[in-house]
Write an enzyme that holds these catalytic residues in place. Structure first.
Site, short mmCIF file in Angstrom:
data_model
loop_
_atom_site.label_atom_id
_atom_site.label_comp_id
_atom_site.label_asym_id
_atom_site.label_seq_id
_atom_site.Cartn_x
_atom_site.Cartn_y
_atom_site.Cartn_z
N SER A 135 0.48 -1.19 0.42
CA SER A 135 -0.54 -0.45 0.11
C SER A 135 0.87 1.52 0.17
O SER A 135 2.23 1.66 0.20
CB SER A 135 -0.98 0.32 1.26
OG SER A 135 -1.33 1.34 1.74
N TYR A 168 -2.26 5.63 -4.84
CA TYR A 168 -3.49 6.00 -3.88
C TYR A 168 -2.66 7.59 -5.04
O TYR A 168 -1.18 8.17 -4.78
CB TYR A 168 -3.49 6.82 -2.48
CG TYR A 168 -4.53 5.58 -1.67
CD1 TYR A 168 -5.46 5.57 -2.45
CD2 TYR A 168 -3.58 5.59 -0.54
CE1 TYR A 168 -6.33 4.20 -1.52
CE2 TYR A 168 -4.03 4.57 0.21
CZ TYR A 168 -5.57 3.34 -0.36
OH TYR A 168 -6.37 2.38 0.43
N THR A 228 -6.45 2.47 -6.82
CA THR A 228 -7.31 2.39 -6.18
C THR A 228 -7.99 3.58 -6.35
O THR A 228 -7.61 5.35 -6.58
CB THR A 228 -7.21 3.01 -4.31
OG1 THR A 228 -5.96 1.39 -4.45
CG2 THR A 228 -8.20 2.89 -3.86
N LYS A 277 -8.25 -0.94 -8.81
CA LYS A 277 -8.83 -1.66 -7.67
C LYS A 277 -10.43 -1.03 -7.43
O LYS A 277 -9.50 0.35 -6.98
CB LYS A 277 -8.54 -1.82 -6.66
CG LYS A 277 -8.77 -2.10 -5.45
CD LYS A 277 -7.85 -2.27 -4.14
CE LYS A 277 -8.26 -3.24 -3.06
NZ LYS A 277 -9.01 -2.05 -2.46
N HIS A 332 -13.98 -1.51 -1.16
CA HIS A 332 -12.92 -1.26 -0.29
C HIS A 332 -13.25 -2.23 1.45
O HIS A 332 -13.00 -1.52 2.50
CB HIS A 332 -12.98 0.20 0.15
CG HIS A 332 -11.03 0.60 0.40
ND1 HIS A 332 -10.37 1.31 -0.56
CD2 HIS A 332 -10.84 1.36 1.15
CE1 HIS A 332 -9.12 1.73 0.03
NE2 HIS A 332 -9.56 1.28 1.00
#
Length: 380
Positions: free
Chosen positions: A107, A130, A156, A252, A276
């Site tokens: 992440s 992100y 994402t 995603k 999520h």
């Protein structure tokens, strides 16, 4: 407790070892948590066909996800603050995944940095992105992922703004934790966790602190998300990200057939049907309930994966039967990590694999690539 046999067993162990604020972060959803619960419970509504007197020998779970060979169609999902479930958590989980032969996804909001994970692995891992308002920082993250030889970028799409998670607000979640009486008490009740954390220097958001412009400290995911995540992110930005990355791209957070068709148009290599983990739009449909509709919408024009609610190998098999080519586990590996470190992640993967293998056989299949809707009981 005796040797854990299920993901639920690992969850109980993790709850005993991990301070409440961090266990709750992993084990919570937005608002009423109705979507979080539906992600799990909707799997139980899908019934399997038992088949008998068929050859069940020489079974194989090996397949591919976005063209990459995997020992089973399960990847470790990108999860924020993994290094707060256990010291150096991302590094331990990445090593466990590599040894098991499945993808690990790091992440953006990890505790261990891209470089930290690259230093303890020998095979490429995946990186989840992100998108920030600061596009130079986004480019830097992509460059760092490329330098670490990450083999896929997971964009994402469902966290332009952060859903409200009541447990995090009530716990005053931060990384590292604040030294208030409440937080000190939580940590004092988890001495082994504290001993491990004292032996590592990795207690901040490693991909952010020291890299993002004018960001010397990040304690709160929610504060950083509010200040930095780009609420104007749109489909037009995906083409730019794909061009900058230049490798396999996975989107995603797709939960609607219309968005799935739009994702196909971007030229992405795969989409992940996901809400999520029930942590964004509470009241949204479960991932597994939307999977067939999204498969119908995109056909074989793009590879479809599923994330959300998987707690067993049977859940993985059900997702594959409904059309997914791969699945992701987040909380199951976090429970294992929190409970027993790297060994716990390996144990979580082993539990999933054993359940999948036995269930596949009892459904009359020997090769995971032959699993399809024929194993679903249509008499529901």
């Amino acid at each position: 407790m005796a040797t854990p046999l299920t993901i639920a067993d690992l969850k109980k162990l993790a709850q005993r070892r991990v301070p409440k604020m961090f266990f709750d972060y992993a084990d919570s959803g937005a608002w009423t948590e109705s979507t979080y619960r539906a992600n799990e419970s909707d799997f139980s509504q899908i019934k399997l066909r038992q088949r008998v007197l068929v050859d069940m020998s020489n079974r194989s779970l090996e397949t591919t996800m976005i063209g990459q060979k995997v020992s089973m169609p399960v990847a470790l999902a990108p999860t924020g603050m993994t290094g707060m479930q256990h010291a150096d958590g991302e590094m331990l989980a990445a090593r466990a995944a590599e040894e098991f032969g499945v993808p690990f996804t790091l992440s953006t909001m990890s505790i261990c940095s891209i470089e930290d994970v690259a230093s303890v692995t020998t095979r490429p891992f995946w990186f989840q992105l992100y998108v920030m308002r600061d596009r130079d920082f986004v480019l830097d993250l992509i460059r760092r992922a490329r330098a670490a030889k990450c083999s896929a970028l997971v964009l994402t799409a469902d966290l332009q703004i952060l859903g409200q998670r009541h447990k995090d607000l009530r716990n005053g979640l931060s990384a590292p934790p604040k030294f208030t009486p409440k937080h000190l008490w939580q940590m004092a009740m988890r001495p082994f966790w504290c001993l491990d954390m004292l032996q590592t220097k990795r207690r901040f958001f490693g991909n952010i602190v020291g890299h993002a412009k004018n960001v010397a400290n990040v304690a709160s995911v929610s504060t950083f998300a509010h200040e930095q995540f780009d609420p104007q992110l749109s489909w037009s930005d995906v083409a730019w990200i794909k061009e900058q990355w230049g490798g396999p791209l996975i989107i995603k957070g797709i939960l609607d057939p219309e968005d799935a068709r739009a994702a196909v148009d971007t030229g992405a290599d795969a989409i992940i049907v996901s809400n999520h983990g029930g942590r964004q739009l509470d009241g949204a449909s479960s991932s597994i309930s939307m999977l067939p509709k999204i498969i119908d919408a995109v056909g074989d024009r793009i590879e479809v994966h599923l994330d959300g609610g998987i707690r067993s190998g049977q859940d993985v098999l059900k997702a594959l039967a409904l059309g997914a080519k791969g699945t992701y586990i987040g909380r199951p590996f976090l429970y294992g990590l929190g409970a027993m470190g790297k060994e716990g992640v390996t144990m979580a993967l082993g539990i999933i694999r054993k359940e999948m293998d036995i269930t596949m056989a009892l459904c009359g299949k020997r090769d995971i690539n032959d699993v399809n809707s024929s194993i679903i009981d249509g008499r529901q």
